[in-house]
Design an enzyme around this catalytic site. Structure first.
Site, PDB file in Angstrom:
ATOM      1  N   ARG A  62       0.609  -1.048   0.092  1.00  0.00           N
ATOM      2  CA  ARG A  62       0.180   0.048  -0.093  1.00  0.00           C
ATOM      3  C   ARG A  62       0.871   1.493   0.068  1.00  0.00           C
ATOM      4  O   ARG A  62       0.929   1.784   1.091  1.00  0.00           O
ATOM      5  CB  ARG A  62      -0.987  -0.008   1.318  1.00  0.00           C
ATOM      6  CG  ARG A  62      -2.205  -1.176   0.770  1.00  0.00           C
ATOM      7  CD  ARG A  62      -3.105  -1.084   2.002  1.00  0.00           C
ATOM      8  NE  ARG A  62      -4.419  -1.586   1.484  1.00  0.00           N
ATOM      9  CZ  ARG A  62      -5.168  -1.926   2.225  1.00  0.00           C
ATOM     10  NH1 ARG A  62      -5.460  -1.646   3.572  1.00  0.00           N
ATOM     11  NH2 ARG A  62      -6.564  -2.332   1.682  1.00  0.00           N
ATOM     12  N   GLN A  73      -1.208   2.219  -6.042  1.00  0.00           N
ATOM     13  CA  GLN A  73      -2.637   2.508  -5.637  1.00  0.00           C
ATOM     14  C   GLN A  73      -3.491   2.061  -6.680  1.00  0.00           C
ATOM     15  O   GLN A  73      -4.637   1.238  -6.421  1.00  0.00           O
ATOM     16  CB  GLN A  73      -3.037   3.914  -5.234  1.00  0.00           C
ATOM     17  CG  GLN A  73      -2.556   4.536  -3.925  1.00  0.00           C
ATOM     18  CD  GLN A  73      -2.999   5.716  -3.646  1.00  0.00           C
ATOM     19  OE1 GLN A  73      -3.055   6.695  -4.510  1.00  0.00           O
ATOM     20  NE2 GLN A  73      -3.106   6.120  -2.485  1.00  0.00           N
ATOM     21  N   ASP A  93      -4.187  -1.846  -6.470  1.00  0.00           N
ATOM     22  CA  ASP A  93      -4.482  -2.443  -4.987  1.00  0.00           C
ATOM     23  C   ASP A  93      -5.926  -3.036  -5.206  1.00  0.00           C
ATOM     24  O   ASP A  93      -6.730  -2.591  -5.047  1.00  0.00           O
ATOM     25  CB  ASP A  93      -4.687  -1.203  -4.197  1.00  0.00           C
ATOM     26  CG  ASP A  93      -4.677  -1.661  -2.576  1.00  0.00           C
ATOM     27  OD1 ASP A  93      -5.210  -2.694  -2.344  1.00  0.00           O
ATOM     28  OD2 ASP A  93      -4.919  -0.696  -1.890  1.00  0.00           O
ATOM     29  N   SER A 118      -8.379  -3.198  -2.188  1.00  0.00           N
ATOM     30  CA  SER A 118      -9.040  -1.792  -1.813  1.00  0.00           C
ATOM     31  C   SER A 118     -10.339  -1.908  -3.103  1.00  0.00           C
ATOM     32  O   SER A 118     -11.651  -1.494  -2.513  1.00  0.00           O
ATOM     33  CB  SER A 118      -8.359  -0.653  -2.149  1.00  0.00           C
ATOM     34  OG  SER A 118      -7.644  -0.487  -1.030  1.00  0.00           O
ATOM     35  N   TYR A 128      -2.312  -0.746   8.670  1.00  0.00           N
ATOM     36  CA  TYR A 128      -3.310  -1.934   8.897  1.00  0.00           C
ATOM     37  C   TYR A 128      -3.368  -1.937  10.297  1.00  0.00           C
ATOM     38  O   TYR A 128      -2.681  -1.218  11.310  1.00  0.00           O
ATOM     39  CB  TYR A 128      -2.783  -3.268   8.669  1.00  0.00           C
ATOM     40  CG  TYR A 128      -2.854  -3.633   7.146  1.00  0.00           C
ATOM     41  CD1 TYR A 128      -3.755  -3.916   6.438  1.00  0.00           C
ATOM     42  CD2 TYR A 128      -1.306  -3.553   6.440  1.00  0.00           C
ATOM     43  CE1 TYR A 128      -3.941  -4.407   5.088  1.00  0.00           C
ATOM     44  CE2 TYR A 128      -1.401  -4.029   5.150  1.00  0.00           C
ATOM     45  CZ  TYR A 128      -2.659  -4.170   4.407  1.00  0.00           C
ATOM     46  OH  TYR A 128      -2.640  -4.343   3.016  1.00  0.00           O
TER      47      TYR A 128
END
Length: 377
Positions: free
Chosen positions: A124, A129, A132, A135, A232
């Site tokens: 991350r 991004q 990802d 997500s 996290y």
């Protein structure tokens, strides 16, 4: 020679998503690749074979022919033994391998000499991004969790003022305010519910409140340090868990809908909702456990089942909620893969630099061995 990219039908039970779409076929061809798609690959996402062909892919009738000589195999879930055995030595596999649990799949890929990348291990960081997948899929899971809850709940979500009287708004409590949880908060708010949310990460408070929901947590010193550098949640102490459990117990009994989303990478999902919590809830209340595939956050939740407790609480345990919005989930996942492949296809040729920080974090097997430290053993 051009890089040959193959995509085959998903064969895991209940998997409706696909790893390529007609849109991304065009993008892969633009990278200089040839694309083969096994017939029926897009069926679960309502994509006909003809759409792939019109986008420039070669649609192939069977698995073995699709994979014959392919340089790269794209999947949603890990390949089956049949698919792995059909790979050429040194082929690249890119999928959500679920590598911590699917150890046999990982060993088979290593044995076949494949270089396998687990998309769930993409770091991350800012430049990753667009790759990802956790997500992109969690966003849809959070949305769908609220839709499933609304479907199971025997009342409306918004406050309604009618000539016959006022209908009260539903009270929704979201446990875990990561990507899925925040989307659940936003969706429940859009439907008119009164929403609260909790998380052990301090950064979540501002995010929850920005969506118009109220944040619920024990905000002590441990709470202020409860986040890893990767963003996290950390495992909390027993003392903190006890305090948070007491707060949760008093709050949950007043809720109409509870949605749980808490996951810890590489470990079973934490138990957030106990049988006592469930027993304290009103008849007709609904719980949706988004962590059910990792053991579940809710005591009494069952994988791929809807359970009604003796006191009339419905616990929804659907696996793969993104797969219940397969067309959108496939579109987002396929775009993630195109961005990832952009790291290893240069000027139409394969150029895989395993020292690149993204590829290095995601590679699981290479050169006949399992190379990811977190998956070895």
């Amino acid at each position: 020679m051009a890089v040959t990219i193959a995509a085959t039908r998903e064969r895991r039970e209940g998997e409706t998503r696909c790893a390529v779409t007609p849109e991304t076929v065009k993008k892969l061809i633009a990278l200089g690749a040839e694309v083969r798609v096994e017939a029926g690959t897009g069926a679960g996402s309502s994509i006909p074979d003809q759409d792939y062909a019109e986008a420039g892919a070669t649609v192939v009738a069977d698995t073995k022919a699709t994979l014959s000589g392919a340089d790269i195999l794209l999947k949603v879930r890990g390949p089956t033994a049949q698919e792995t055995s059909a790979l050429k030595p040194g082929a690249i596999v890119v999928a959500m391998l679920d590598a911590w649990r699917e150890k046999e799949t990982v060993k088979a890929l290593a044995g076949a000499g494949a270089t396998a990348f687990a998309m769930e291990f993409v770091p991350r960081i800012t430049r990753a991004q667009v790759m990802d997948v956790l997500s992109s899929q969690a966003n849809l899971a959070g949305y769908r969790a609220v839709i499933e809850a609304a479907n199971a709940y025997g009342k409306g979500f918004p406050m309604m003022m009618t000539a016959a009287g006022t209908v009260a708004a539903a009270k929704v409590f979201v446990m875990g305010a990561g990507v899925a949880g925040l989307q659940a908060v936003a969706t429940a708010r859009r439907l008119g519910a009164v929403v609260t949310a909790t998380d052990v990460r301090p950064a979540a408070k501002e995010q929850v409140e920005s969506l118009g929901a109220k944040f619920i947590a024990v905000e002590d010193e441990e709470f202020k340090a409860a986040e890893t550098s990767g963003g996290y949640a950390k495992e909390m102490s027993d003392a903190y868990k006890a305090k948070q459990a007491e707060l949760t117990a008093s709050h949950i009994t007043k809720q109409d809908v509870v949605i749980t989303t808490a996951l810890i990478p590489g470990r079973p999902a934490p138990r957030l909702v106990t049988a006592a919590h469930v027993a304290s809830m009103k008849p007709g209340s609904v719980i949706v456990d988004l962590a059910i595939e990792n053991g579940g956050n809710v005591e009494g939740a069952k994988l791929n089942e809807i359970v009604t407790t003796p006191n009339g609480v419905t616990i929804v345990g659907h696996a793969n909620l993104p797969g219940r919005i397969a067309a959108d989930a496939s579109a987002l996942y396929a775009r993630n893969l195109v961005a990832f492949l952009g790291l290893m296809i240069k000027d139409g040729a394969l150029s895989v630099d395993l020292e690149d920080e993204i590829l290095k974090a995601a590679v699981v097997t290479h050169g006949g061995a399992v190379v990811h430290e977190g998956v070895k053993g």
